[in-house]
Enzyme design. Structure first.
Site, PDB file in Angstrom:
ATOM      1  CG  HIS A  11       3.852  -1.614  -4.838  1.00  7.91           C
ATOM      2  ND1 HIS A  11       2.684  -2.342  -4.903  1.00  7.91           N
ATOM      3  CD2 HIS A  11       4.823  -2.451  -5.296  1.00  7.91           C
ATOM      4  CE1 HIS A  11       2.933  -3.560  -5.380  1.00  7.91           C
ATOM      5  NE2 HIS A  11       4.230  -3.652  -5.614  1.00  7.91           N
ATOM      6  CG  ASN A  63      -1.879  -1.159   1.239  1.00 14.18           C
ATOM      7  OD1 ASN A  63      -2.012  -1.863   0.239  1.00 14.18           O
ATOM      8  ND2 ASN A  63      -2.525  -1.389   2.360  1.00 14.18           N
ATOM      9  CB  CYS A 106      13.796  22.288 -12.044  1.00 15.43           C
ATOM     10  SG  CYS A 106      13.111  20.809 -12.851  1.00 15.43           S
TER      11      CYS A 106
HETATM   12  C1  BJW Z   1     -10.164  -7.564   2.099  1.00 10.26           C
HETATM   13  C2  BJW Z   1     -11.048  -6.638   2.607  1.00 10.26           C
HETATM   14  C3  BJW Z   1     -11.124  -6.600   3.989  1.00 10.26           C
HETATM   15  C4  BJW Z   1     -11.159  -6.437   0.513  1.00 10.26           C
HETATM   16  N1  BJW Z   1     -10.371  -7.409   4.730  1.00 10.26           N
HETATM   17  N2  BJW Z   1      -9.439  -8.378   2.847  1.00 10.26           N
HETATM   18  C5  BJW Z   1       5.804 -12.539 -12.532  1.00 10.26           C
HETATM   19  C6  BJW Z   1       4.697 -13.138 -13.107  1.00 10.26           C
HETATM   20  C7  BJW Z   1       3.776 -12.365 -13.829  1.00 10.26           C
HETATM   21  C8  BJW Z   1       3.944 -10.995 -13.981  1.00 10.26           C
HETATM   22  C9  BJW Z   1       5.050 -10.410 -13.429  1.00 10.26           C
HETATM   23  C10 BJW Z   1       5.968 -11.178 -12.713  1.00 10.26           C
HETATM   24  N3  BJW Z   1       6.927 -10.340 -12.250  1.00 10.26           N
HETATM   25  C11 BJW Z   1       6.633  -9.071 -12.642  1.00 10.26           C
HETATM   26  C12 BJW Z   1       5.507  -9.088 -13.358  1.00 10.26           C
HETATM   27  C13 BJW Z   1       4.843  -7.890 -13.972  1.00 10.26           C
HETATM   28  C14 BJW Z   1       3.985  -7.132 -12.992  1.00 10.26           C
HETATM   29  C15 BJW Z   1       2.882  -8.047 -12.468  1.00 10.26           C
HETATM   30  O1  BJW Z   1       2.900  -8.564 -11.377  1.00 10.26           O
HETATM   31  N4  BJW Z   1       1.836  -8.226 -13.270  1.00 10.26           N
HETATM   32  C16 BJW Z   1       0.704  -9.098 -12.899  1.00 10.26           C
HETATM   33  C17 BJW Z   1      -0.532  -8.230 -12.595  1.00 10.26           C
HETATM   34  C18 BJW Z   1       0.454 -10.056 -14.005  1.00 10.26           C
HETATM   35  N5  BJW Z   1       4.767  -6.589 -11.892  1.00 10.26           N
HETATM   36  C19 BJW Z   1       5.457  -5.465 -12.026  1.00 10.26           C
HETATM   37  O2  BJW Z   1       5.482  -4.857 -13.100  1.00 10.26           O
HETATM   38  C20 BJW Z   1       6.253  -4.957 -10.846  1.00 10.26           C
HETATM   39  N6  BJW Z   1       7.560  -4.647 -11.241  1.00 10.26           N
HETATM   40  C21 BJW Z   1       8.479  -5.587 -11.487  1.00 10.26           C
HETATM   41  O3  BJW Z   1       8.289  -6.749 -11.230  1.00 10.26           O
HETATM   42  O4  BJW Z   1       9.664  -5.096 -12.015  1.00 10.26           O
HETATM   43  C22 BJW Z   1      10.558  -6.017 -12.638  1.00 10.26           C
HETATM   44  C23 BJW Z   1       9.876  -6.543 -13.891  1.00 10.26           C
HETATM   45  C24 BJW Z   1       9.270  -5.668 -14.772  1.00 10.26           C
HETATM   46  C25 BJW Z   1       8.620  -6.146 -15.919  1.00 10.26           C
HETATM   47  C26 BJW Z   1       8.565  -7.521 -16.167  1.00 10.26           C
HETATM   48  C27 BJW Z   1       9.166  -8.398 -15.268  1.00 10.26           C
HETATM   49  C28 BJW Z   1       9.840  -7.899 -14.132  1.00 10.26           C
HETATM   50  C29 BJW Z   1       5.674  -3.653 -10.323  1.00 10.26           C
HETATM   51  C30 BJW Z   1       4.314  -3.788  -9.768  1.00 10.26           C
HETATM   52  C31 BJW Z   1       3.778  -2.415  -9.331  1.00 10.26           C
HETATM   53  C32 BJW Z   1       2.341  -2.457  -8.885  1.00 10.26           C
HETATM   54  N7  BJW Z   1       1.850  -1.124  -8.713  1.00 10.26           N
HETATM   55  C33 BJW Z   1       0.538  -0.902  -8.166  1.00 10.26           C
HETATM   56  C34 BJW Z   1       0.264   0.625  -8.159  1.00 10.26           C
HETATM   57  C35 BJW Z   1       1.075   1.285  -7.046  1.00 10.26           C
HETATM   58  C36 BJW Z   1       0.831   2.737  -6.947  1.00 10.26           C
HETATM   59  C37 BJW Z   1      -0.626   3.062  -6.629  1.00 10.26           C
HETATM   60  O5  BJW Z   1      -1.152   2.665  -5.558  1.00 10.26           O
HETATM   61  O6  BJW Z   1      -1.241   3.704  -7.462  1.00 10.26           O
HETATM   62  O7  BJW Z   1       0.439  -1.425  -6.859  1.00 10.26           O
HETATM   63  S1  BJW Z   1      -0.769  -1.773  -9.031  1.00 10.26           S
HETATM   64  C38 BJW Z   1      -1.727  -2.136  -7.586  1.00 10.26           C
HETATM   65  O8  BJW Z   1      -1.735  -3.575  -7.343  1.00 10.26           O
HETATM   66  C39 BJW Z   1      -0.942  -1.533  -6.415  1.00 10.26           C
HETATM   67  C40 BJW Z   1      -1.093  -2.599  -5.358  1.00 10.26           C
HETATM   68  O9  BJW Z   1      -0.091  -2.445  -4.375  1.00 10.26           O
HETATM   69  C41 BJW Z   1      -1.000  -3.866  -6.153  1.00 10.26           C
HETATM   70  C42 BJW Z   1      -1.544  -5.063  -5.454  1.00 10.26           C
HETATM   71  O10 BJW Z   1      -2.889  -4.932  -5.204  1.00 10.26           O
HETATM   72  P1  BJW Z   1      -3.513  -5.481  -3.832  1.00 10.26           P
HETATM   73  O11 BJW Z   1      -2.981  -4.715  -2.699  1.00 10.26           O
HETATM   74  O12 BJW Z   1      -3.393  -6.937  -3.781  1.00 10.26           O
HETATM   75  O13 BJW Z   1      -5.031  -4.996  -3.989  1.00 10.26           O
HETATM   76  P2  BJW Z   1      -6.251  -5.697  -4.780  1.00 10.26           P
HETATM   77  O14 BJW Z   1      -7.281  -4.653  -4.991  1.00 10.26           O
HETATM   78  O15 BJW Z   1      -5.783  -6.432  -5.949  1.00 10.26           O
HETATM   79  O16 BJW Z   1      -6.818  -6.787  -3.766  1.00 10.26           O
HETATM   80  C43 BJW Z   1      -7.464  -6.414  -2.562  1.00 10.26           C
HETATM   81  C44 BJW Z   1      -7.729  -7.702  -1.784  1.00 10.26           C
HETATM   82  O17 BJW Z   1      -8.266  -7.338  -0.528  1.00 10.26           O
HETATM   83  C45 BJW Z   1      -8.723  -8.656  -2.457  1.00 10.26           C
HETATM   84  O18 BJW Z   1      -8.204  -9.977  -2.397  1.00 10.26           O
HETATM   85  C46 BJW Z   1      -9.972  -8.545  -1.574  1.00 10.26           C
HETATM   86  O19 BJW Z   1     -10.700  -9.772  -1.495  1.00 10.26           O
HETATM   87  C47 BJW Z   1      -9.361  -8.203  -0.243  1.00 10.26           C
HETATM   88  N8  BJW Z   1     -10.213  -7.448   0.658  1.00 10.26           N
HETATM   89  N9  BJW Z   1     -11.642  -5.983   1.509  1.00 10.26           N
HETATM   90  C48 BJW Z   1      -9.529  -8.307   4.073  1.00 10.26           C
HETATM   91  N10 BJW Z   1     -11.987  -5.736   4.559  1.00 10.26           N
HETATM   92 ZN    ZN Z   2      12.937  19.240 -11.117  1.00  9.55          ZN
END
Ligand code: BJW
Ligand code: ZN
Length: 238
Positions: free
Chosen positions: A117, A100, A148
Site C-alpha cells: 500500500h 502498512n 511545479c
Molecule cells: C493486533 C494487535 C496486536 C490489534 N497484535 N494483532 C474483493 C472483494 C471485495 C472488495 C474488493 C475486492 N478486491 C478489491 C476490492 C475493493 C477494495 C476492498 O478490499 N474493499 C473491502 C474493504 C471490501 N480494495 C481496493 O480497493 C484495493 N485496490 C484494488 O483492489 O484495486 C483493484 C480494484 C479496484 C476496485 C474494485 C476492484 C478491484 C486497494 C486497497 C487499498 C487500501 N488502503 C488502505 C489505506 C492505505 C494508506 C493509509 O495507510 O492511509 O490500507 S485502507 C487500510 O486498510 C490500509 C490498510 O493497509 C488496510 C488493511 O488494514 P489492516 O492492516 O488489516 O488494519 P485493521 O485496522 O483493519 O486491522 C488491524 C488488526 O490488527 C485487527 O484484526 C486487530 O484485531 C489486530 N490487532 N492490535 C496483533 N497488538
Molecule cells: Zn509537480
C-alpha cells in the site's frame, strides 16, 4: 510450552512468507484502522483513504496523514518488528509482505520487504507525477505543493486504486512458494492483501495467524494464536 508446534514449523521451514497489517504496529502506539481506536475525529478510514475524499477535501485528508506521520515519527519499532528481522536473518528464502505504510519494518531492519500500500513518507505530485521523500512533520503547508505548483498526494494506495503491479506479483509468488505463511495483525478484510493467506493455503502452505481477535481467516488457518504480536512473535523464536 506454548506454541511449541508453531515454533518447530518455523525452525524447520526453509521458505517463509509473512503478511502484516496495522496490528503489528499497535504496540508501537500507532492506531489501527478498524476496531477500538480506529477513528480519527469522526471519520472512518473508508471515508478518508479514497481518491474521492481527496478530490473533495485535500486539506482534510492531508490533516489526517500529517497527524499520523507525527505519531509514526515519534514511535519506535517494537519486539514484533524486530522478531521478523531475526526470522529473516535465519532463512534462505523469506518475504515480508506488509499492508502498512508506516516504515517501521524498514526502521527495524527488514530487507526483503514488499509494501503493498505504498509509503506514508512519499509524496507524489498530482500534476507532474514527481515523487519525493518528505520526512518533515508537521508539514509546513497543508496540503503540500510540488515545486511545479501542483497539489501533492500521499504515496499510498487508496480504495479503488490498483496496487503496485510488480510488488503484488512478487507477493503472490512468495505466498505460492511459502512452506509457512504467517498472517499477523490484519483484519483480513481489505483485498487483494487479504486474499494472500488463501493463495498460500491453496498452494500447500501451513498458515499461522497471530491476532488479538478473530478474523475472517481464523476458522480455516492451521494455527491461530491469540494475543499481541509483540509478545507472541518473540516467543516463537526463543
Ligand atoms: C493486533 C494487535 C496486536 C490489534 N497484535 N494483532 C474483493 C472483494 C471485495 C472488495 C474488493 C475486492 N478486491 C478489491 C476490492 C475493493 C477494495 C476492498 O478490499 N474493499 C473491502 C474493504 C471490501 N480494495 C481496493 O480497493 C484495493 N485496490 C484494488 O483492489 O484495486 C483493484 C480494484 C479496484 C476496485 C474494485 C476492484 C478491484 C486497494 C486497497 C487499498 C487500501 N488502503 C488502505 C489505506 C492505505 C494508506 C493509509 O495507510 O492511509 O490500507 S485502507 C487500510 O486498510 C490500509 C490498510 O493497509 C488496510 C488493511 O488494514 P489492516 O492492516 O488489516 O488494519 P485493521 O485496522 O483493519 O486491522 C488491524 C488488526 O490488527 C485487527 O484484526 C486487530 O484485531 C489486530 N490487532 N492490535 C496483533 N497488538
Ligand atoms: Zn509537480
Amino acid at each position: 510450552m506454548p506454541h511449541t508446534k508453531v515454533r518447530d514449523l518455523l525452525a524447520s521451514a526453509s521458505r517463509i512468507a509473512v503478511l502484516t497489517g496495522a496490528g503489528i504496529s499497535a504496540e508501537s502506539g500507532i492506531p489501527t484502522f478498524r476496531g477500538a481506536g480506529g477513528l480519527w475525529r469522526k471519520f472512518l478510514a473508508e471515508d478518508l483513504a479514497t481518491p474521492e475524499a481527496f478530490a473533495r477535501d485535500p486539506k482534510l485528508v492531508w490533516e489526517w496523514y500529517d497527524w499520523r506521520r507525527g505519531l509514526i515519527a515519534a514511535a519506535q519499532p517494537n519486539a514484533g518488528h524486530r522478531a521478523l528481522v531475526e526470522l529473516e536473518n535465519l532463512r534462505k528464502e523469506f518475504a515480508l509482505i506488509t499492508q502498512n505504510v508506516d516504515g517501521l519494518h524498514d526502521r527495524a531492519g527488514s530487507r526483503n520487504l514488499l509494501k503493498l500500500h505504498g509509503d506514508i513518507w512519499i509524496q507524489r505530485c498530482t500534476t507532474c507525477g514527481a515523487q519525493r521523500n518528505e520526512a518533515r512533520t508537521p508539514l509546513e503547508e497543508v496540503p503540500p505543493r510540488c515545486p511545479c505548483g501542483g497539489l501533492e498526494r500521499p504515496g499510498v494506495v487508496w480504495f479503488g486504486e490498483s496496487l503496485p503491479e510488480e510488488i503484488l506479483a512478487r507477493a503472490q509468488r512468495a505466498a505460492t512458494q511459502a512452506e509457512v505463511f504467517l498472517v499477523i495483525g490484519t483484519s483480513a478484510v481489505v483485498y487483494p492483501g487479504a486474499g494472500l493467506a488463501g493463495v498460500a493455503k491453496s498452494a500447500g502452505a501451513t498458515v499461522i495467524e497471530i491476532n488479538v481477535e478473530e478474523t475472517p481467516v481464523t476458522n480455516w488457518v492451521d494455527y491461530s494464536l491469540r494475543g499481541p504480536a509483540a509478545e507472541i512473535l518473540p516467543q516463537l523464536l526463543s
